[in-house]
Design a protein around this motif. Structure first.
Motif, mmCIF file in Angstrom:
data_model
loop_
_atom_site.group_PDB
_atom_site.id
_atom_site.type_symbol
_atom_site.label_atom_id
_atom_site.label_comp_id
_atom_site.label_asym_id
_atom_site.label_seq_id
_atom_site.Cartn_x
_atom_site.Cartn_y
_atom_site.Cartn_z
ATOM 1 N N GLU A 57 -5.925 20.173 -0.066
ATOM 2 C CA GLU A 57 -5.410 19.640 -1.336
ATOM 3 C C GLU A 57 -4.281 20.523 -1.884
ATOM 4 N N PHE A 58 -4.397 21.819 -1.655
ATOM 5 C CA PHE A 58 -3.362 22.751 -2.080
ATOM 6 C C PHE A 58 -2.101 22.546 -1.244
ATOM 7 N N ALA A 59 -2.299 22.321 0.066
ATOM 8 C CA ALA A 59 -1.165 22.043 0.959
ATOM 9 C C ALA A 59 -0.466 20.752 0.539
ATOM 10 N N ILE A 60 -1.229 19.761 0.143
ATOM 11 C CA ILE A 60 -0.637 18.505 -0.332
ATOM 12 C C ILE A 60 0.218 18.754 -1.565
ATOM 13 N N ALA A 61 -0.289 19.537 -2.496
ATOM 14 C CA ALA A 61 0.472 19.819 -3.723
ATOM 15 C C ALA A 61 1.793 20.511 -3.382
ATOM 16 N N ARG A 62 1.750 21.502 -2.491
ATOM 17 C CA ARG A 62 2.985 22.197 -2.097
ATOM 18 C C ARG A 62 3.960 21.240 -1.404
ATOM 19 N N TRP A 63 3.441 20.418 -0.486
ATOM 20 C CA TRP A 63 4.295 19.486 0.227
ATOM 21 C C TRP A 63 4.932 18.486 -0.744
ATOM 22 N N ALA A 64 4.136 17.964 -1.654
ATOM 23 C CA ALA A 64 4.645 16.979 -2.619
ATOM 24 C C ALA A 64 5.727 17.589 -3.511
ATOM 25 N N ALA A 65 5.530 18.818 -3.943
ATOM 26 C CA ALA A 65 6.518 19.478 -4.803
ATOM 27 C C ALA A 65 7.852 19.628 -4.080
ATOM 28 N N GLU A 66 7.803 19.864 -2.782
ATOM 29 C CA GLU A 66 9.022 20.078 -1.996
ATOM 30 C C GLU A 66 9.679 18.782 -1.518
ATOM 31 N N ASN A 67 8.911 17.688 -1.434
ATOM 32 C CA ASN A 67 9.411 16.497 -0.762
ATOM 33 C C ASN A 67 9.448 15.213 -1.583
ATOM 34 N N LEU A 68 8.852 15.205 -2.754
ATOM 35 C CA LEU A 68 8.802 13.980 -3.548
ATOM 36 C C LEU A 68 9.393 14.198 -4.939
ATOM 37 N N SER A 69 9.953 13.152 -5.482
ATOM 38 C CA SER A 69 10.428 13.206 -6.864
ATOM 39 C C SER A 69 9.223 13.241 -7.797
ATOM 40 N N PRO A 70 9.421 13.704 -9.032
ATOM 41 C CA PRO A 70 8.312 13.686 -9.990
ATOM 42 C C PRO A 70 7.701 12.283 -10.155
ATOM 43 N N GLU A 71 8.542 11.257 -10.141
ATOM 44 C CA GLU A 71 8.033 9.884 -10.286
ATOM 45 C C GLU A 71 7.163 9.494 -9.087
ATOM 46 N N ASP A 72 7.617 9.806 -7.878
ATOM 47 C CA ASP A 72 6.835 9.482 -6.680
ATOM 48 C C ASP A 72 5.520 10.258 -6.652
ATOM 49 N N ARG A 73 5.541 11.500 -7.095
ATOM 50 C CA ARG A 73 4.302 12.293 -7.156
ATOM 51 C C ARG A 73 3.301 11.649 -8.102
ATOM 52 N N GLY A 82 -13.836 15.964 -0.104
ATOM 53 C CA GLY A 82 -14.618 16.661 -1.127
ATOM 54 C C GLY A 82 -13.804 16.843 -2.388
ATOM 55 N N GLU A 83 -14.461 16.750 -3.515
ATOM 56 C CA GLU A 83 -13.784 16.915 -4.807
ATOM 57 C C GLU A 83 -13.010 18.233 -4.843
ATOM 58 N N HIS A 84 -11.846 18.199 -5.456
ATOM 59 C CA HIS A 84 -11.008 19.395 -5.583
ATOM 60 C C HIS A 84 -11.778 20.543 -6.240
ATOM 61 N N CYS A 85 -11.537 21.745 -5.744
ATOM 62 C CA CYS A 85 -11.994 22.949 -6.430
ATOM 63 C C CYS A 85 -11.047 23.189 -7.611
ATOM 64 N N PRO A 86 -11.371 24.116 -8.521
ATOM 65 C CA PRO A 86 -10.472 24.369 -9.654
ATOM 66 C C PRO A 86 -9.058 24.781 -9.236
ATOM 67 N N MET A 87 -8.905 25.571 -8.160
ATOM 68 C CA MET A 87 -7.575 25.976 -7.694
ATOM 69 C C MET A 87 -6.758 24.749 -7.292
ATOM 70 N N CYS A 88 -7.367 23.856 -6.537
ATOM 71 C CA CYS A 88 -6.650 22.667 -6.063
ATOM 72 C C CYS A 88 -6.403 21.678 -7.195
ATOM 73 N N SER A 89 -7.340 21.583 -8.120
ATOM 74 C CA SER A 89 -7.123 20.722 -9.293
ATOM 75 C C SER A 89 -5.917 21.202 -10.084
ATOM 76 N N ALA A 90 -5.827 22.508 -10.292
ATOM 77 C CA ALA A 90 -4.697 23.064 -11.036
ATOM 78 C C ALA A 90 -3.387 22.805 -10.305
ATOM 79 N N ALA A 91 -3.359 23.016 -8.989
ATOM 80 C CA ALA A 91 -2.141 22.763 -8.211
ATOM 81 C C ALA A 91 -1.741 21.297 -8.321
ATOM 82 N N HIS A 92 -2.711 20.398 -8.246
ATOM 83 C CA HIS A 92 -2.487 18.956 -8.374
ATOM 84 C C HIS A 92 -1.810 18.654 -9.716
#
Length: 158
Positions: A57-73, A82-92
């Motif tokens: 989930e953290f990798a997804i957040a990093r990839w999305a930040a680098e490759n998608l516009s804010p609207e697409d995100r 599995g439900e996001h942990c707090p670290m991954c929720s925050a990154a999301h």
């Protein structure tokens, strides 16, 4: 509410979690899906190398930040075994991703770990909604929770 299409994406996440387990890692898998239904990115856990932040989930957040516009995100959906942990929720939240759909909850995981005699995580167990303001979340999916549990049983029986 989890739809039939959501379940198809969650099935992919469980398959990725199984791949992680087969590769010697913890069984978690996640995908990022566009508004149009295209899988944009997928990954599974890579924490066995010693870096406990290598969650999909953290990798997804990093990839999305680098490759998608804010609207697409904002219009994308993250599906995860599995439900996001707090670290991954925050990154999301920080990168502005949209909806989250998960197959099994952190409460379920915590109960399974206790049942298996596994030490709890060093991070407090918080629901996604306790980390992300106005989160759009669906889960767990009872149809898949037992399969996810069995992956964790296999992990801890090694």
């Amino acid at each position: 509410m989890i739809s039939e299409k959501d379940l198809e994406y969650l099935e992919r996440c469980v398959a990725l979690a199984e791949t992680a387990l087969n590769e010697g890692d913890e069984p978690f898998g996640s995908i990022l899906v566009s508004k149009e239904g295209e899988i944009l990115f997928e990954d599974y856990n890579h924490v066995s190398g010693g870096d406990s932040t290598q969650h999909p989930e953290f990798a997804i957040a990093r990839w999305a930040a680098e490759n998608l516009s804010p609207e697409d995100r904002a219009q994308a959906t993250v599906y995860t075994s599995g439900e996001h942990c707090p670290m991954c929720s925050a990154a999301h939240a920080w990168v502005g991703l949209g909806r989250i759909v998960y197959a099994s909850s952190s409460v379920q995981l915590q109960a399974w770990q206790k049942e298996l005699g596994v030490e709890p995580s060093p991070v407090k167990n918080l629901a996604i909604e306790d980390v992300i303001l106005d989160a759009n979340v669906d889960g767990p999916a009872p149809e898949l929770a037992e399969r996810v549990k069995q992956l964790h049983v296999k992990l801890h029986q090694k």
